[in-house]
Design an enzyme around this catalytic site. Structure first.
Site, PDB file in Angstrom:
ATOM      1  N   ASP A 150       1.562  -1.827   5.821  1.00  0.00           N
ATOM      2  CA  ASP A 150       1.670  -0.419   5.438  1.00  0.00           C
ATOM      3  C   ASP A 150       2.527   0.341   6.445  1.00  0.00           C
ATOM      4  OD1 ASP A 150      -0.076  -0.870   3.301  1.00  0.00           O
ATOM      5  OD2 ASP A 150      -1.841  -0.435   4.525  1.00  0.00           O
ATOM      6  N   LYS A 151       3.070   1.443   6.021  1.00  0.00           N
ATOM      7  CA  LYS A 151       3.928   2.260   6.883  1.00  0.00           C
ATOM      8  C   LYS A 151       3.283   2.523   8.241  1.00  0.00           C
ATOM      9  CE  LYS A 151       5.643   7.008   7.296  1.00  0.00           C
ATOM     10  NZ  LYS A 151       5.709   8.348   6.653  1.00  0.00           N
TER      11      LYS A 151
END
Length: 331
Positions: A150-151
């Site tokens: 995820d970011k």
């Protein structure tokens, strides 16, 4: 999902992918394109359907149609052209490279870096950075990325640099032979480690979220306590599967959501009587405190076992240090 893989040792370097498997019996009754999208999750169903229509997929040595139903046990042979990533613009974004050779890159992704371009993030992504580092990665899907973070999750990722390496790394992921460990600071005090074996699927009402749901995909996370604080715990989590948001969903399922998680976490817990500096640090931690700290795999060409470790990023280490100091102070 375990398909019996045997990968071509002489896959050409022109962007052609060579995949062979035997379809698991559990896929019986599914459409061919649906079954192959389940086995090869790194390729979209649309892409696989195109390969089938172009006769780049053979079922028991014969062409087939995307809508054909499978019985399980069929031998699948795919020889297809990988889509290039040439539409993306290379960018000179610094990469923390942990390991590099002709076949793979291992990087330590910082928090805040988006992996794939998408709505709202057309540029300044890891894919752009990889193309800036090695333009030849444009020949591979997603510039060689075979796993996702995820970011706002930091840590180790492996990148394929050739079609052969890509094929073999994907097979390792499918066989669950790539070891992935994470460090997470979670809300609440865990008394012991354990295992979460709970299926994960799309949340029935909030489609941007995942959840533990009946009928979801199997997901298993093993966790152990590294450090206990007054109102939090540092845990190390090992994955057997790799579902979207798996650790975040599983820890929230235990009522110990990852600190700072904007999607699955409640308001952050504050230790009673904590100093203002610690309160500000906890309340100001605006991402999930989750870091991919260890990666183990067999080198896709030599077969040599490789092990990599990456320390927590500065913001997460500072948070852990402050929580530890608070715990010592209040004994």
């Amino acid at each position: 999902m375990n398909a019996n893989e045997s990968n071509n040792d002489t896959a050409p370097a022109d962007g052609t992918i060579c995949l062979d498997c035997t379809l698991p019996a559990e896929l019986a009754g599914q459409r061919l394109d649906q079954a192959l999208a389940t086995v090869y999750r790194e390729h979209s169903r649309v892409r696989i359907s195109g390969w089938i229509r172009n006769a780049e997929v053979l079922v028991n040595d014969r062409p087939a149609r995307p809508r054909d139903k499978v019985a399980g046990g069929e031998h699948i042979r795919i020889r297809a052209q990988l889509p290039a990533a040439t539409s993306l613009e290379p960018e000179a974004i610094p990469l923390a490279i942990v390991h590099e050779d002709d076949a793979i890159l291992v990087i330590n992704k910082p928090p805040g870096l988006v992996v794939h371009p998408g709505a709202g993030n057309p540029r300044h992504t890891l894919m752009n950075a990889l193309l800036g580092h090695d333009p030849a990665l444009a020949k591979l899907p997603r510039a060689g990325i075979v796993q996702r973070l995820d970011k706002d999750t930091s840590g180790l990722m492996v990148i394929a640099r050739t079609p052969t390496a890509h094929t073999r790394l994907v097979a390792e992921l499918q066989a669950r032979s790539i070891k992935r460990d994470y460090l997470a600071i979670v809300n609440g005090v865990l008394t012991a480690g354990g295992t979460v074996d709970a299926p994960i699927g799309r949340h029935p009402r909030q489609r941007t979220r995942m959840a533990v749901v009946t009928g979801g995909k199997p997901a298993v996370s093993h966790y152990r306590v590294v450090s206990r604080y007054r109102a939090h715990t540092l845990v190390r989590v090992s994955l057997e599967s790799g579902r979207t948001h798996q650790i975040r969903v599983h820890m929230a399922h235990l009522n110990h959501a990852v600190l700072g998680d904007p999607l699955y976490g409640p308001r952050p817990k504050l230790p009673r009587g904590a100093a203002e500096s610690l309160r500000s640090t906890i309340q100001g931690f605006r991402r999930q405190a989750l870091h991919a700290c260890a990666l183990g795999l067999a080198h896709p060409c030599s077969g040599e076992p490789l092990q990599f470790e990456a320390a927590m990023p500065d913001d997460m280490q500072d948070l852990a240090d402050r929580l530890a100091a608070d715990t010592r102070e209040h004994g």
